[in-house]
Design an enzyme around this catalytic site. Structure first.
Site, PDB file in Angstrom:
ATOM      1  N   SER A  48       0.866  -1.180   0.000  1.00 47.97           N
ATOM      2  CA  SER A  48       0.000   0.000   0.000  1.00 47.97           C
ATOM      3  C   SER A  48       0.899   1.226   0.000  1.00 47.97           C
ATOM      4  O   SER A  48       2.053   1.153   0.444  1.00 47.97           O
ATOM      5  CB  SER A  48      -0.893   0.001   1.251  1.00 47.97           C
ATOM      6  OG  SER A  48      -1.521   1.251   1.428  1.00 47.97           O
TER       7      SER A  48
ATOM      8  N   TYR B  53      -2.385  -0.620  10.638  1.00 47.54           N
ATOM      9  CA  TYR B  53      -2.377  -1.041   9.237  1.00 47.54           C
ATOM     10  C   TYR B  53      -1.123  -0.511   8.539  1.00 47.54           C
ATOM     11  O   TYR B  53      -0.450  -1.252   7.811  1.00 47.54           O
ATOM     12  CB  TYR B  53      -3.634  -0.535   8.533  1.00 47.54           C
ATOM     13  CG  TYR B  53      -3.733  -0.970   7.088  1.00 47.54           C
ATOM     14  CD1 TYR B  53      -4.116  -2.263   6.772  1.00 47.54           C
ATOM     15  CD2 TYR B  53      -3.451  -0.086   6.052  1.00 47.54           C
ATOM     16  CE1 TYR B  53      -4.210  -2.672   5.442  1.00 47.54           C
ATOM     17  CE2 TYR B  53      -3.550  -0.482   4.729  1.00 47.54           C
ATOM     18  CZ  TYR B  53      -3.923  -1.778   4.431  1.00 47.54           C
ATOM     19  OH  TYR B  53      -4.011  -2.176   3.110  1.00 47.54           O
TER      20      TYR B  53
END
Length: 272
Positions: free
Chosen positions: A134, A147
Site C-alpha cells: 500500500s 495497518y
C-alpha cells in the site's frame, strides 16, 4: 520452464476485490489459478478454482499448498493479497491483542505463505512472489497506525526477500495501491479499546475516507499491475498502482518532509 507448460498461480484473499480481479485477470491470459479465502469457494461463476485457506494457520497454509502441488506439481506465481484493517482510531485505542491479530494476517500470513511456497519454487528453479502492499507502506496514516505498520514491515520484508532469492530464479515485488473500491473498508474491525477523547476525530477521519472512496480506483487497475509484474522479464522490487499512488510515491521521494506533513494533514482535514 517450457512455453507450453501451463503456469500455476496462487492468489490469497481472492473471494472479492483486488484478489478476485487479479485471479480473473491471470486466468484470462492462461494461468491455472487457485484463489483462496478462509471460507473457500462461494456461489458464483469464476474462471478459477477457490480453495479454503486461513493465512493465520500454519496447518491451513501447508495443506492448501500441498494440495496444489499434488494436483499441478508446481507453483509459478504467489500473489499475497489477504489482509484487513482496523477502522480509523487512535493507536492507543487498539489493544496489544488486536495489534497482534492484524500483524498475524497482514504480515505473518505472508511469511507463512512464503515459507510454504518458496521450497517448491527453489526446487523448480523459478518463481515469482507479488505482495500486496500500500502507499501506506511508504507514508504515515494518522489514525491508521497498525495497518500502516504492517505495510511498512512488508516493504522491508519484500525487498530483503528479493535480494535473497533472485539468484535462485525467484523474484519478489511489492505493489503499492492507493484507495481502491473494494469491500475492504466494510470489513474494518472496530478499535477494541475506544476512548472518548478520540470520538470526534475518529468520526471525521472515517467520513473523509468514505468521501475519498467514492472516486477510488477500481480493483482492475491493481490487477493489471499484478499481471504486468508477473510477466515482466526483469521485475522491479516495487510498483505503484493508479495515478494517485504514483503521485504519492513521487511526493514521498522528492517533496520536503515539512510540505508532505502539511499536505497529509490537510487532506485528512486534521488540525495543523
Amino acid at each position: 520452464m517450457s512455453k507450453n507448460t501451463t503456469r500455476v498461480a496462487l492468489v490469497t484473499g481472492a473471494s472479492s476485490g483486488i484478489g478476485e480481479a487479479t485471479a480473473e485477470r491471470l486466468a484470462k491470459v492462461g494461468y491455472k489459478v487457485y484463489g483462496t479465502s478462509r471460507r473457500g469457494g462461494q456461489p458464483g461463476q469464476r474462471s478459477f478454482e477457490m480453495l479454503s485457506l486461513d493465512v493465520t494457520s500454519d496447518e491451513s497454509v501447508e495443506a492448501a499448498v500441498r494440495e496444489i502441488i499434488r494436483r499441478e506439481g508446481r507453483i509459478d506465481l504467489l500473489v499475497n493479497n489477504a489482509g484487513f484493517s482496523v477502522a480509523p482510531g487512535g493507536a492507543e485505542e487498539s489493544s496489544v491483542e488486536q495489534a497482534k491479530a492484524i500483524f498475524d494476517t497482514n504480515f505473518f500470513g505472508i511469511v507463512r505463505m512464503t515459507r510454504a511456497v518458496v521450497p517448491h519454487m527453489r526446487k523448480q528453479g523459478s518463481g515469482r512472489i507479488i505482495n500486496m502492499g500500500s502507499v501506506l507502506g511508504i507514508l504515515p496514516m494518522p489514525y491508521g497506525a497498525l495497518y500502516s505498520a504492517t505495510k511498512h514491515a512488508l516493504e522491508g520484508y519484500s525487498e530483503s526477500l528479493d535480494h535473497e532469492l533472485r539468484t535462485r530464479g525467484i523474484r519478489v515485488s511489492i505493489i503499492e495501491p492507493a484507495y481502491t473500491k473494494t469491500p475492504f473498508d466494510s470489513h474494518f474491525l472496530e478499535p477494541d479499546s475506544k476512548l472518548d477523547v478520540y470520538h470526534a476525530v475518529r468520526a471525521d477521519v472515517t467520513k473523509r475516507i468514505k468521501e475519498v472512496m467514492e472516486t477510488a480506483d477500481q480493483p482492475s487497475i491493481v490487477a493489471d499491475v499484478v499481471l504486468k509484474v508477473a510477466l515482466a522479464e526483469h521485475p522491479k522490487p516495487r510498483y505503484t498502482a493508479g495515478k494517485l499512488a504514483a503521485r504519492l510515491r513521487l511526493l514521498r521521494r522528492f517533496a520536503p518532509a515539512s510540505l508532505l506533513d502539511v499536505g497529509l494533514r490537510k487532506d485528512l482535514r486534521l488540525e495543523a
